[in-house]
Design a protein around this motif. Sequence first.
Motif, PDB file in Angstrom:
ATOM      1  N   HIS A  62     -76.983  30.376  -8.953  1.00 19.94           N
ATOM      2  CA  HIS A  62     -75.504  29.517  -9.194  1.00 19.94           C
ATOM      3  C   HIS A  62     -75.100  30.206  -9.995  1.00 19.94           C
ATOM      4  CE1 HIS A  62     -71.690  26.708  -9.985  1.00 19.94           C
ATOM      5  NE2 HIS A  62     -72.501  27.209 -11.356  1.00 19.94           N
ATOM      6  N   GLU A  63     -75.882  30.258 -11.844  1.00 17.34           N
ATOM      7  CA  GLU A  63     -75.058  31.049 -12.907  1.00 17.34           C
ATOM      8  C   GLU A  63     -74.730  32.770 -12.767  1.00 17.34           C
ATOM      9  OE1 GLU A  63     -77.338  31.648 -17.537  1.00 17.34           O
ATOM     10  OE2 GLU A  63     -78.322  30.769 -16.108  1.00 17.34           O
ATOM     11  N   ILE A  64     -75.578  33.139 -12.411  1.00 14.66           N
ATOM     12  CA  ILE A  64     -75.716  34.696 -11.760  1.00 14.66           C
ATOM     13  C   ILE A  64     -74.607  34.704 -11.279  1.00 14.66           C
ATOM     14  CG2 ILE A  64     -77.030  35.046 -10.264  1.00 14.66           C
ATOM     15  CD1 ILE A  64     -76.509  37.939 -13.221  1.00 14.66           C
ATOM     16  N   GLY A  65     -74.344  33.744  -9.943  1.00 15.79           N
ATOM     17  CA  GLY A  65     -73.344  34.066  -8.626  1.00 15.79           C
ATOM     18  C   GLY A  65     -71.904  34.358 -10.139  1.00 15.79           C
ATOM     19  N   MET A  66     -71.985  32.276 -10.822  1.00 17.32           N
ATOM     20  CA  MET A  66     -69.984  32.265 -11.599  1.00 17.32           C
ATOM     21  C   MET A  66     -70.163  33.421 -12.344  1.00 17.32           C
ATOM     22  SD  MET A  66     -69.721  30.297  -9.570  1.00 17.32           S
ATOM     23  CE  MET A  66     -67.445  29.765 -10.991  1.00 17.32           C
ATOM     24  N   ILE A  67     -71.148  33.918 -13.308  1.00 14.82           N
ATOM     25  CA  ILE A  67     -71.184  35.404 -14.025  1.00 14.82           C
ATOM     26  C   ILE A  67     -70.247  36.530 -13.423  1.00 14.82           C
ATOM     27  CG2 ILE A  67     -72.246  37.235 -15.267  1.00 14.82           C
ATOM     28  CD1 ILE A  67     -73.666  35.049 -16.255  1.00 14.82           C
ATOM     29  N   CYS A  68     -71.193  37.071 -11.748  1.00 13.43           N
ATOM     30  CA  CYS A  68     -70.255  37.479 -10.713  1.00 13.43           C
ATOM     31  C   CYS A  68     -68.811  37.885 -10.716  1.00 13.43           C
ATOM     32  CB  CYS A  68     -71.096  37.846  -9.718  1.00 13.43           C
ATOM     33  SG  CYS A  68     -72.201  39.403 -10.621  1.00 13.43           S
ATOM     34  N   ALA A  69     -68.797  36.222 -10.253  1.00 16.80           N
ATOM     35  CA  ALA A  69     -67.093  35.889  -9.300  1.00 16.80           C
ATOM     36  C   ALA A  69     -66.333  35.810 -10.755  1.00 16.80           C
ATOM     37  CB  ALA A  69     -67.263  34.833  -9.045  1.00 16.80           C
ATOM     38  N   ASN A  70     -66.040  35.248 -11.455  1.00 14.36           N
ATOM     39  CA  ASN A  70     -66.092  35.084 -12.793  1.00 14.36           C
ATOM     40  C   ASN A  70     -65.083  37.085 -12.659  1.00 14.36           C
ATOM     41  OD1 ASN A  70     -65.256  32.638 -13.014  1.00 14.36           O
ATOM     42  ND2 ASN A  70     -67.036  32.590 -14.229  1.00 14.36           N
ATOM     43  N   ALA A  71     -66.402  37.612 -13.333  1.00 12.02           N
ATOM     44  CA  ALA A  71     -65.989  39.472 -13.814  1.00 12.02           C
ATOM     45  C   ALA A  71     -64.889  40.145 -12.431  1.00 12.02           C
ATOM     46  CB  ALA A  71     -67.318  39.647 -13.705  1.00 12.02           C
ATOM     47  N   VAL A  72     -64.837  39.907 -10.999  1.00  7.82           N
ATOM     48  CA  VAL A  72     -64.666  39.930 -10.933  1.00  7.82           C
ATOM     49  C   VAL A  72     -63.081  39.934 -10.219  1.00  7.82           C
ATOM     50  CG1 VAL A  72     -66.908  41.425  -8.609  1.00  7.82           C
ATOM     51  CG2 VAL A  72     -65.528  39.082  -8.262  1.00  7.82           C
ATOM     52  N   ALA A  73     -63.060  38.340 -10.845  1.00  5.34           N
ATOM     53  CA  ALA A  73     -61.311  37.736 -10.921  1.00  5.34           C
ATOM     54  C   ALA A  73     -60.589  38.256 -11.926  1.00  5.34           C
ATOM     55  CB  ALA A  73     -62.239  36.430 -10.507  1.00  5.34           C
ATOM     56  N   LYS A  74     -61.499  38.610 -13.070  1.00  5.60           N
ATOM     57  CA  LYS A  74     -61.050  38.919 -14.101  1.00  5.60           C
ATOM     58  C   LYS A  74     -60.508  40.724 -13.977  1.00  5.60           C
ATOM     59  CE  LYS A  74     -64.155  36.923 -17.669  1.00  5.60           C
ATOM     60  NZ  LYS A  74     -64.604  37.182 -18.771  1.00  5.60           N
ATOM     61  N   LEU A  75     -61.221  40.711 -12.898  1.00  4.02           N
ATOM     62  CA  LEU A  75     -60.841  42.774 -12.897  1.00  4.02           C
ATOM     63  C   LEU A  75     -59.823  42.634 -12.241  1.00  4.02           C
ATOM     64  CD1 LEU A  75     -61.806  45.851 -13.450  1.00  4.02           C
ATOM     65  CD2 LEU A  75     -63.445  45.029 -11.132  1.00  4.02           C
ATOM     66  N   GLY A  76     -59.395  41.611 -11.443  1.00  2.00           N
ATOM     67  CA  GLY A  76     -58.359  41.738 -10.825  1.00  2.00           C
ATOM     68  C   GLY A  76     -59.214  42.490  -8.988  1.00  2.00           C
ATOM     69  N   TYR A  77     -60.622  42.506  -8.189  1.00  2.00           N
ATOM     70  CA  TYR A  77     -60.605  42.981  -7.290  1.00  2.00           C
ATOM     71  C   TYR A  77     -60.593  42.561  -5.889  1.00  2.00           C
ATOM     72  CZ  TYR A  77     -64.344  45.473  -4.700  1.00  2.00           C
ATOM     73  OH  TYR A  77     -65.301  45.767  -4.007  1.00  2.00           O
ATOM     74  N   ARG A  78     -60.073  43.887  -4.670  1.00  2.00           N
ATOM     75  CA  ARG A  78     -59.867  43.004  -3.709  1.00  2.00           C
ATOM     76  C   ARG A  78     -60.594  43.517  -2.275  1.00  2.00           C
ATOM     77  NH1 ARG A  78     -54.916  46.038  -1.997  1.00  2.00           N
ATOM     78  NH2 ARG A  78     -56.910  47.953  -1.345  1.00  2.00           N
ATOM     79  N   GLY A  79     -61.676  42.395  -2.266  1.00  2.00           N
ATOM     80  CA  GLY A  79     -62.002  42.657  -0.812  1.00  2.00           C
ATOM     81  C   GLY A  79     -63.737  42.232  -1.462  1.00  2.00           C
ATOM     82  N   ALA A  80     -64.232  42.714  -0.117  1.00  2.00           N
ATOM     83  CA  ALA A  80     -65.808  41.949  -0.475  1.00  2.00           C
ATOM     84  C   ALA A  80     -66.681  43.427  -1.214  1.00  2.00           C
ATOM     85  CB  ALA A  80     -66.056  42.274   0.960  1.00  2.00           C
ATOM     86  N   GLY A  81     -66.998  43.261  -2.069  1.00  2.00           N
ATOM     87  CA  GLY A  81     -67.945  43.658  -2.940  1.00  2.00           C
ATOM     88  C   GLY A  81     -69.312  43.228  -3.572  1.00  2.00           C
ATOM     89  N   THR A  82     -70.692  43.721  -3.357  1.00  2.00           N
ATOM     90  CA  THR A  82     -72.016  44.138  -4.714  1.00  2.00           C
ATOM     91  C   THR A  82     -72.449  44.177  -5.571  1.00  2.00           C
ATOM     92  OG1 THR A  82     -72.152  43.519  -1.800  1.00  2.00           O
ATOM     93  CG2 THR A  82     -73.894  43.695  -3.206  1.00  2.00           C
ATOM     94  N   ILE A  83     -72.606  43.418  -6.392  1.00  2.00           N
ATOM     95  CA  ILE A  83     -73.209  43.810  -7.766  1.00  2.00           C
ATOM     96  C   ILE A  83     -75.093  43.407  -7.680  1.00  2.00           C
ATOM     97  CG2 ILE A  83     -73.284  43.617 -10.042  1.00  2.00           C
ATOM     98  CD1 ILE A  83     -70.424  41.464  -9.425  1.00  2.00           C
ATOM     99  N   GLU A  84     -74.701  44.555  -8.007  1.00  2.00           N
ATOM    100  CA  GLU A  84     -76.577  44.590  -7.474  1.00  2.00           C
ATOM    101  C   GLU A  84     -77.388  44.782  -8.810  1.00  2.00           C
ATOM    102  OE1 GLU A  84     -77.844  47.933  -5.526  1.00  2.00           O
ATOM    103  OE2 GLU A  84     -76.291  47.561  -3.740  1.00  2.00           O
ATOM    104  N   PHE A  85     -78.410  44.001  -9.061  1.00  2.00           N
ATOM    105  CA  PHE A  85     -79.299  44.189 -10.636  1.00  2.00           C
ATOM    106  C   PHE A  85     -80.397  44.431 -10.092  1.00  2.00           C
ATOM    107  CE2 PHE A  85     -76.211  41.100 -10.637  1.00  2.00           C
ATOM    108  CZ  PHE A  85     -75.565  41.041 -12.270  1.00  2.00           C
ATOM    109  N   LEU A  86     -80.725  44.737 -11.697  1.00  2.00           N
ATOM    110  CA  LEU A  86     -82.933  44.354 -11.337  1.00  2.00           C
ATOM    111  C   LEU A  86     -82.814  43.358 -12.396  1.00  2.00           C
ATOM    112  CD1 LEU A  86     -84.182  47.953 -11.842  1.00  2.00           C
ATOM    113  CD2 LEU A  86     -83.926  47.393 -10.011  1.00  2.00           C
TER     114      LEU A  86
END
Length: 448
Positions: free
Chosen positions: A253-277
């Motif tokens: 939940h924590e990392i998922g919401m970090i990513c969702a909030n980030a792409v929302a701020k970016l105004g991103y459109r469409g599907a995307g995948t944020i990759e981590f080690l």
Amino acid sequence: MFNKVLIANRGEIALRILRACRELGIPTVAVHSTADEMAMHVRLADESVCIGPPPSRDSYLNIHQIVAACEITGADAVHPGYGFLSENAKFAEILEAHNITFIGPTSDHINIMGDKIEAKRTAEKLGIPVVPGSDGGVSDKNEAKRIAQEIGYPVIIKATAGGGGRGMKVAKNEAELSNALDTARREAEAAFGNAEVYIEKYLGKPRHIEIQVVGDGNGKAIHLGERDCSLQRRHQKVWEEANSPALNSEQRHEIGMICANAVAKLGYRGAGTIEFLYEDGEFYFIEMNTRLQVEHPITEAITGIDLVHEQLRVASGAGLSVTQDEIKFNGHAIECRLNAEHHRTFVPSPGTITHYHAPGGLGVRVDSGVYAGYSIPPYYDSLIGKLIVHGRNRLECMMRLRRALDELVIDGINTTVPLFQELIDSPDIANGDYDIHWLEHYLAAKEQ
């Protein structure tokens, strides 16, 4: 939504997109090279257009031919799938200039995330945790030594325009750094036409965790949980799981919401995948893929959400079909990539499929465009399909995968199916105890 969608791809992903369009009542156009005239997506599409000879540069990467196919057929949107032109900002710009919708993000976002250094800077600004490393490209060896000393050895050198493990070298100490830097720059120049590289801290035994996100382009975004893609060979994914055996619900939940909030701020459109080690409870951003991923079906399996439907909705301006609160995670899913390769040597195995039988039953899905009598051409990626299984928990999923692999028949060529039949018997795999180096160590031990 759209009057007609042209699918600028081939193989299983083209067929996957075609099916989603058909479910939404959208006519489709298949483009193909002369080598793919009998491909399943060509046979099933409402219309098809030959766009050139077998080499990708003359067909699937030929922007002018694809735009011409849109104009000939009246297609008002293009879905690029993955690979080929899916992350080509110039392609998105040209389509926009011709009043054709690119089913993906804006060219600006493709450019930002396509440059690994700019992507890392952007991620950091958006509150995404990143790997310690250089602020930009590094060419001077003295500067490289200073940065490596600051972050500590071992370090990894990566091409800024890189992907697939090319232009990537590890230096365990200062004596190895100079040669690693030169080699990475040469490989990057040869592979991408761009010799720029950067330096990051090298993590010893991380897992590869990626978060699926979808944004509406107007400041709203959701995440659909994570996928564990740690089973890799030469930085190429082989087996993927959702959810990851290494994470608990709070971390998810924590990392998922970090990513969702980030792409929302970016105004991103469409599907995307944020990759981590991921190592020792910490996430480190490595890149964002601004397209549909090969492994997207396992996310669909545990959420019940069709990602291609969401791409089409968002691109048409209809917005997201669900809110974050409505997303529920159900069970466990695994995907095995079915490659036309020898399962030990990984030498490609083009040729004619003499017999083919796909497994079935509850929780089993096969995404593939092959059939008995189909000839696999030697010109493209060796991926010929994906076996996806879903169960109420990981144990049920593993048992179902074993059964499905035993049912699967692909005769006439070599495939990676025997590798997966081996892996499922490994205690480490059964326990979910593996990292990004595990598979290569396993294969090396088998060779001895």
